[in-house]
Design a protein around this motif. Structure first.
Motif, PDB file in Angstrom:
ATOM      1  N   GLN A 290       0.859  -1.179   0.000  1.00 50.37           N
ATOM      2  CA  GLN A 290       0.000   0.000   0.000  1.00 50.37           C
ATOM      3  C   GLN A 290       0.892   1.225   0.000  1.00 50.37           C
ATOM      4  O   GLN A 290       1.862   1.302   0.745  1.00 50.37           O
ATOM      5  CB  GLN A 290      -0.919   0.021   1.220  1.00 50.37           C
ATOM      6  CG  GLN A 290      -1.828   1.243   1.270  1.00 50.37           C
ATOM      7  CD  GLN A 290      -2.787   1.190   2.444  1.00 50.37           C
ATOM      8  OE1 GLN A 290      -3.945   0.847   2.293  1.00 50.37           O
ATOM      9  NE2 GLN A 290      -2.298   1.528   3.625  1.00 50.37           N
ATOM     10  N   ALA A 291       0.570   2.198  -0.869  1.00 46.33           N
ATOM     11  CA  ALA A 291       1.386   3.404  -0.990  1.00 46.33           C
ATOM     12  C   ALA A 291       0.517   4.641  -0.839  1.00 46.33           C
ATOM     13  O   ALA A 291      -0.658   4.647  -1.218  1.00 46.33           O
ATOM     14  CB  ALA A 291       2.111   3.427  -2.329  1.00 46.33           C
ATOM     15  N   ARG A 292       1.129   5.695  -0.308  1.00 46.85           N
ATOM     16  CA  ARG A 292       0.463   7.002  -0.161  1.00 46.85           C
ATOM     17  C   ARG A 292       1.316   8.097  -0.801  1.00 46.85           C
ATOM     18  O   ARG A 292       1.520   9.156  -0.234  1.00 46.85           O
ATOM     19  CB  ARG A 292       0.216   7.311   1.314  1.00 46.85           C
ATOM     20  CG  ARG A 292      -0.758   6.346   1.994  1.00 46.85           C
ATOM     21  CD  ARG A 292      -0.947   6.686   3.456  1.00 46.85           C
ATOM     22  NE  ARG A 292      -1.855   5.776   4.106  1.00 46.85           N
ATOM     23  CZ  ARG A 292      -3.173   5.958   4.199  1.00 46.85           C
ATOM     24  NH1 ARG A 292      -3.717   7.053   3.680  1.00 46.85           N
ATOM     25  NH2 ARG A 292      -3.943   5.072   4.799  1.00 46.85           N
ATOM     26  N   GLY A 293       1.842   7.794  -1.975  1.00 44.86           N
ATOM     27  CA  GLY A 293       2.690   8.748  -2.672  1.00 44.86           C
ATOM     28  C   GLY A 293       4.004   8.115  -3.055  1.00 44.86           C
ATOM     29  O   GLY A 293       4.473   7.163  -2.420  1.00 44.86           O
ATOM     30  N   LEU A 294       4.613   8.659  -4.096  1.00 40.79           N
ATOM     31  CA  LEU A 294       5.828   8.072  -4.632  1.00 40.79           C
ATOM     32  C   LEU A 294       6.971   8.092  -3.624  1.00 40.79           C
ATOM     33  O   LEU A 294       7.778   7.164  -3.559  1.00 40.79           O
ATOM     34  CB  LEU A 294       6.237   8.824  -5.902  1.00 40.79           C
ATOM     35  CG  LEU A 294       7.299   8.189  -6.787  1.00 40.79           C
ATOM     36  CD1 LEU A 294       6.851   6.829  -7.294  1.00 40.79           C
ATOM     37  CD2 LEU A 294       7.619   9.108  -7.959  1.00 40.79           C
ATOM     38  N   ALA A 295       7.047   9.153  -2.826  1.00 45.04           N
ATOM     39  CA  ALA A 295       8.156   9.283  -1.872  1.00 45.04           C
ATOM     40  C   ALA A 295       7.832   8.696  -0.505  1.00 45.04           C
ATOM     41  O   ALA A 295       8.713   8.613   0.353  1.00 45.04           O
ATOM     42  CB  ALA A 295       8.534  10.762  -1.717  1.00 45.04           C
ATOM     43  N   GLY A 296       6.594   8.311  -0.284  1.00 42.96           N
ATOM     44  CA  GLY A 296       6.191   7.804   1.021  1.00 42.96           C
ATOM     45  C   GLY A 296       6.635   6.372   1.255  1.00 42.96           C
ATOM     46  O   GLY A 296       7.010   5.644   0.338  1.00 42.96           O
ATOM     47  N   LYS A 297       6.573   5.968   2.507  1.00 39.36           N
ATOM     48  CA  LYS A 297       6.934   4.606   2.880  1.00 39.36           C
ATOM     49  C   LYS A 297       5.806   3.658   2.493  1.00 39.36           C
ATOM     50  O   LYS A 297       4.637   3.919   2.751  1.00 39.36           O
ATOM     51  CB  LYS A 297       7.192   4.528   4.387  1.00 39.36           C
ATOM     52  CG  LYS A 297       7.659   3.155   4.847  1.00 39.36           C
ATOM     53  CD  LYS A 297       7.913   3.144   6.352  1.00 39.36           C
ATOM     54  CE  LYS A 297       8.353   1.755   6.808  1.00 39.36           C
ATOM     55  NZ  LYS A 297       8.587   1.722   8.288  1.00 39.36           N
ATOM     56  N   LYS A 298       6.180   2.549   1.882  1.00 38.36           N
ATOM     57  CA  LYS A 298       5.186   1.559   1.463  1.00 38.36           C
ATOM     58  C   LYS A 298       4.970   0.528   2.568  1.00 38.36           C
ATOM     59  O   LYS A 298       5.913   0.119   3.243  1.00 38.36           O
ATOM     60  CB  LYS A 298       5.631   0.884   0.171  1.00 38.36           C
ATOM     61  CG  LYS A 298       5.711   1.838  -1.016  1.00 38.36           C
ATOM     62  CD  LYS A 298       6.204   1.117  -2.248  1.00 38.36           C
ATOM     63  CE  LYS A 298       6.214   2.053  -3.449  1.00 38.36           C
ATOM     64  NZ  LYS A 298       7.103   3.215  -3.247  1.00 38.36           N
TER      65      LYS A 298
END
Length: 204
Positions: free
Chosen positions: A83-91
């Motif tokens: 699960q991602a909340r943005g390209l730079a965020g922690k998955k």
């Protein structure tokens, strides 16, 4: 830069067949190359009340609109779920990773990847797929031999996945019934004409 995607579904499962051309299979066993990889992206939830047809940002979502990522790579030959909340965020790892089954083959410069998943998932595992609903879907692809890794990739904008509702069996019965009825009426009409002709000849 080109993926061919086809899908099938039944009452329990949905399968994607993804194919793309690549002159080199990366990595070879004796080489330390980055792997080839393909990723399917879908929202973790739909927003039916949005007037604008709201969707997450197409580059792996945003803070308020998480996406599910299902990534296959040629090194592990497995599909991981995040699960991602943005390209730079922690998955974050998704609990439903084991529910996605994949199988890949490479021949004549072409990858073919089959990914199969249950149609119905728990909310925290991803979207449940119902017929007749448009589900946003996007794809990413990495060419390991070209140095693709992380943000360096080919990526699509949002497309839509629609599971077409199954047509009722009666839909196919109507043309057969109409054809049979037409044949019966024609036979009755011809019988009637022959009888009238016979009656006329008997009065002559």
């Amino acid at each position: 830069d080109y993926l061919q995607v086809r899908s099938l579904y039944n009452e329990r499962e949905l399968a994607w067949l993804i194919a793309w051309d690549d002159p080199l299979r990366d990595p070879h066993a004796e080489q330390k190359l980055r792997p080839d990889a393909v990723q399917i992206q879908m929202p973790m939830a739909l927003y039916p009340d949005s007037q604008e047809g709201e969707k997450p940002y197409f580059l792996e979502g945003d803070a308020g609109h998480p996406v599910g990522l299902w990534r296959w790579d040629s090194k592990t030959d497995k599909t991981s779920a995040m699960q991602a909340r943005g390209l730079a965020g922690k998955k974050e790892a998704l609990a439903g990773a084991a529910l996605f089954v994949s199988s890949a083959s490479y021949a004549d410069g072409r990858w073919r990847l089959l990914i199969k998943r249950p149609r119905m998932l728990a909310k925290e595992q991803g979207l449940s797929l119902e017929p007749g609903v448009f589900f946003p879907i996007a794809f990413s692809a990495w060419d390991g031999g070209n140095g693709d890794e992380g943000a360096k990739r080919s990526i699509s904008s949002w497309y839509y996945l629609l599971l077409e509702p199954q047509k009722p069996k009666t839909l196919y019965a109507y043309p057969i019934l109409a054809f049979t009825l037409d044949g019966c009426l024609e036979a009755l009409f011809l019988t009637y004409r022959r009888k009238r002709a016979a009656v006329r000849r008997s009065h002559v």
